[in-house]
Motif scaffolding. Structure first.
Motif, PDB file in Angstrom:
ATOM      1  N   LEU A  83       0.757  -1.161  -0.049  1.00 53.25           N
ATOM      2  CA  LEU A  83       0.058   0.115  -0.005  1.00 53.25           C
ATOM      3  C   LEU A  83       0.959   1.357   0.040  1.00 53.25           C
ATOM      4  O   LEU A  83       1.880   1.243   0.538  1.00 53.25           O
ATOM      5  CB  LEU A  83      -1.019  -0.083   1.151  1.00 53.25           C
ATOM      6  N   PRO A  84       0.561   2.227  -0.698  1.00 54.84           N
ATOM      7  CA  PRO A  84       1.066   3.688  -0.705  1.00 54.84           C
ATOM      8  C   PRO A  84       1.452   3.933   1.011  1.00 54.84           C
ATOM      9  O   PRO A  84       0.358   3.562   1.614  1.00 54.84           O
ATOM     10  CB  PRO A  84       0.339   4.459  -1.526  1.00 54.84           C
ATOM     11  N   PRO A  85       2.329   4.663   1.411  1.00 57.09           N
ATOM     12  CA  PRO A  85       2.359   5.149   2.772  1.00 57.09           C
ATOM     13  C   PRO A  85       1.065   5.659   3.634  1.00 57.09           C
ATOM     14  O   PRO A  85       0.944   5.267   4.578  1.00 57.09           O
ATOM     15  CB  PRO A  85       3.549   6.057   2.793  1.00 57.09           C
ATOM     16  N   LEU A  86       0.448   6.525   2.735  1.00 60.72           N
ATOM     17  CA  LEU A  86      -0.664   7.294   3.407  1.00 60.72           C
ATOM     18  C   LEU A  86      -1.720   6.172   3.794  1.00 60.72           C
ATOM     19  O   LEU A  86      -2.504   6.047   4.587  1.00 60.72           O
ATOM     20  CB  LEU A  86      -1.306   8.477   2.669  1.00 60.72           C
ATOM     21  N   LEU A  87      -2.149   5.204   2.675  1.00 59.82           N
ATOM     22  CA  LEU A  87      -3.060   4.217   2.724  1.00 59.82           C
ATOM     23  C   LEU A  87      -2.723   3.171   3.874  1.00 59.82           C
ATOM     24  O   LEU A  87      -3.458   2.559   4.660  1.00 59.82           O
ATOM     25  CB  LEU A  87      -3.533   3.369   1.489  1.00 59.82           C
ATOM     26  N   ARG A  88      -1.424   2.846   3.698  1.00 58.44           N
ATOM     27  CA  ARG A  88      -1.118   2.069   4.946  1.00 58.44           C
ATOM     28  C   ARG A  88      -1.080   2.647   6.460  1.00 58.44           C
ATOM     29  O   ARG A  88      -1.794   2.002   7.249  1.00 58.44           O
ATOM     30  CB  ARG A  88       0.665   1.697   4.935  1.00 58.44           C
ATOM     31  N   ASN A  89      -0.755   3.743   6.353  1.00 54.58           N
ATOM     32  CA  ASN A  89      -1.007   4.625   7.901  1.00 54.58           C
ATOM     33  C   ASN A  89      -2.461   4.322   8.167  1.00 54.58           C
ATOM     34  O   ASN A  89      -2.859   4.449   9.316  1.00 54.58           O
ATOM     35  CB  ASN A  89      -0.335   6.024   7.650  1.00 54.58           C
ATOM     36  N   THR A  90      -3.155   4.817   7.195  1.00 56.36           N
ATOM     37  CA  THR A  90      -4.666   4.818   7.396  1.00 56.36           C
ATOM     38  C   THR A  90      -5.308   3.459   7.883  1.00 56.36           C
ATOM     39  O   THR A  90      -5.847   3.347   8.791  1.00 56.36           O
ATOM     40  CB  THR A  90      -5.329   5.244   6.223  1.00 56.36           C
ATOM     41  N   ALA A  91      -4.779   2.461   7.251  1.00 58.42           N
ATOM     42  CA  ALA A  91      -5.215   1.137   7.530  1.00 58.42           C
ATOM     43  C   ALA A  91      -4.744   0.647   9.112  1.00 58.42           C
ATOM     44  O   ALA A  91      -5.498   0.239   9.865  1.00 58.42           O
ATOM     45  CB  ALA A  91      -4.752   0.130   6.390  1.00 58.42           C
ATOM     46  N   VAL A  92      -3.572   0.939   9.120  1.00 57.01           N
ATOM     47  CA  VAL A  92      -2.962   0.662  10.585  1.00 57.01           C
ATOM     48  C   VAL A  92      -3.747   1.461  11.573  1.00 57.01           C
ATOM     49  O   VAL A  92      -4.088   0.920  12.680  1.00 57.01           O
ATOM     50  CB  VAL A  92      -1.465   0.915  10.839  1.00 57.01           C
ATOM     51  N   THR A 147     -13.023   7.073  11.756  1.00 58.98           N
ATOM     52  CA  THR A 147     -13.173   8.502  12.266  1.00 58.98           C
ATOM     53  C   THR A 147     -11.837   8.716  13.115  1.00 58.98           C
ATOM     54  O   THR A 147     -11.246   9.765  13.285  1.00 58.98           O
ATOM     55  CB  THR A 147     -14.197   9.042  13.150  1.00 58.98           C
ATOM     56  N   PHE A 148     -11.467   7.798  14.058  1.00 59.89           N
ATOM     57  CA  PHE A 148     -10.332   7.609  14.758  1.00 59.89           C
ATOM     58  C   PHE A 148      -8.923   7.987  14.099  1.00 59.89           C
ATOM     59  O   PHE A 148      -8.016   8.771  13.963  1.00 59.89           O
ATOM     60  CB  PHE A 148     -10.243   6.531  15.887  1.00 59.89           C
ATOM     61  N   ALA A 149      -8.957   7.174  12.842  1.00 60.64           N
ATOM     62  CA  ALA A 149      -7.655   7.341  11.830  1.00 60.64           C
ATOM     63  C   ALA A 149      -7.639   8.709  11.080  1.00 60.64           C
ATOM     64  O   ALA A 149      -6.686   9.444  11.245  1.00 60.64           O
ATOM     65  CB  ALA A 149      -7.947   6.129  10.908  1.00 60.64           C
ATOM     66  N   ARG A 150      -8.962   9.031  10.908  1.00 60.31           N
ATOM     67  CA  ARG A 150      -8.940  10.378  10.116  1.00 60.31           C
ATOM     68  C   ARG A 150      -8.596  11.683  11.123  1.00 60.31           C
ATOM     69  O   ARG A 150      -7.885  12.551  10.598  1.00 60.31           O
ATOM     70  CB  ARG A 150     -10.539  10.691   9.731  1.00 60.31           C
ATOM     71  N   VAL A 151      -9.232  11.561  12.169  1.00 61.35           N
ATOM     72  CA  VAL A 151      -8.818  12.697  13.394  1.00 61.35           C
ATOM     73  C   VAL A 151      -7.298  12.613  13.536  1.00 61.35           C
ATOM     74  O   VAL A 151      -6.745  13.701  13.687  1.00 61.35           O
ATOM     75  CB  VAL A 151      -9.848  12.366  14.462  1.00 61.35           C
ATOM     76  N   LEU A 152      -6.901  11.377  13.867  1.00 57.53           N
ATOM     77  CA  LEU A 152      -5.380  11.514  14.076  1.00 57.53           C
ATOM     78  C   LEU A 152      -4.549  11.883  13.107  1.00 57.53           C
ATOM     79  O   LEU A 152      -3.612  12.584  13.237  1.00 57.53           O
ATOM     80  CB  LEU A 152      -4.699  10.069  14.535  1.00 57.53           C
TER      81      LEU A 152
END
Length: 189
Positions: A83-92, A147-152
């Motif tokens: 996954l691209p870094p932003l998508l990986r971070n979002t998934a994690v 929402t947690f991932a998006r807010v963080l």
């Protein structure tokens, strides 16, 4: 924090506030690094969270970019490899949201995970684990985790310092170079 169960759906604003309150209790590393955050959470919770980049996400490979396996003494977050870094971070972070909200597992994810890890299923190990897979956002649990991932992510974006302003001499040199380039292109046309 445990997921609050409400009759009906709580407002987006209220959920974002609850996520912000949850984040206020965390030591978010700056500059932000999702792997470092997971390590800090593991230490703080006294319960390891293992990140595993997985190339085969099983039956839901087209839909799931992350899985959370809740074991007796540890949590394992599987993330689709490549996954691209932003998508990986979002998934994690989405899966970390499930962990921090203390969401229960769901049957669909257990079945899919059993297909992904047949040896664990054959040994009866999944009977003792909880499993959640990130596939959609139509349940309160998925909305809370997303929402947690998006807010963080919005918080760490806001905390990144802007690049230092160029000096007036550098700005003047750039303007002069652009003028020369414009004149050269104009005369060549």
């Amino acid at each position: 924090m445990t997921s609050t169960r409400h009759e009906g759906r709580r407002s987006d604003r209220r959920l974002a506030k609850e996520c912000t309150d949850l984040l206020d209790d965390l030591d978010i590393p700056i500059p932000f690094d999702v792997d470092q955050l997971v390590t800090l959470l593991s230490t703080r919770r006294r319960r390891p969270i293992h990140l595993v980049d997985e190339s085969d996400m099983g039956a839901h490979a087209d839909h799931a970019s992350g899985w959370w396996l809740k074991m007796a003494d540890a949590d394992v977050v599987f993330v689709k490899r490549g996954l691209p870094p932003l998508l990986r971070n979002t998934a994690v972070l989405h899966e970390v949201g499930h962990i921090l909200w203390n969401h229960p597992s769901n049957g669909d994810a257990r079945d899919a995970f059993a297909r992904l890890m047949p040896n664990l299923a054959a040994a009866g190990a999944l009977d003792r684990f909880g499993v959640l897979a990130r596939r959609g956002y139509d349940t309160p649990q998925e909305i809370e985790a997303e929402t947690f991932a998006r807010v963080l992510l919005s918080r760490v974006d806001a905390s990144v310092a802007p690049a230092p302003a160029a000096s007036s001499a550098a700005t003047a040199q750039a303007a002069t170079a652009l003028d020369r380039l414009a004149r050269a292109l104009g005369s060549a046309a």
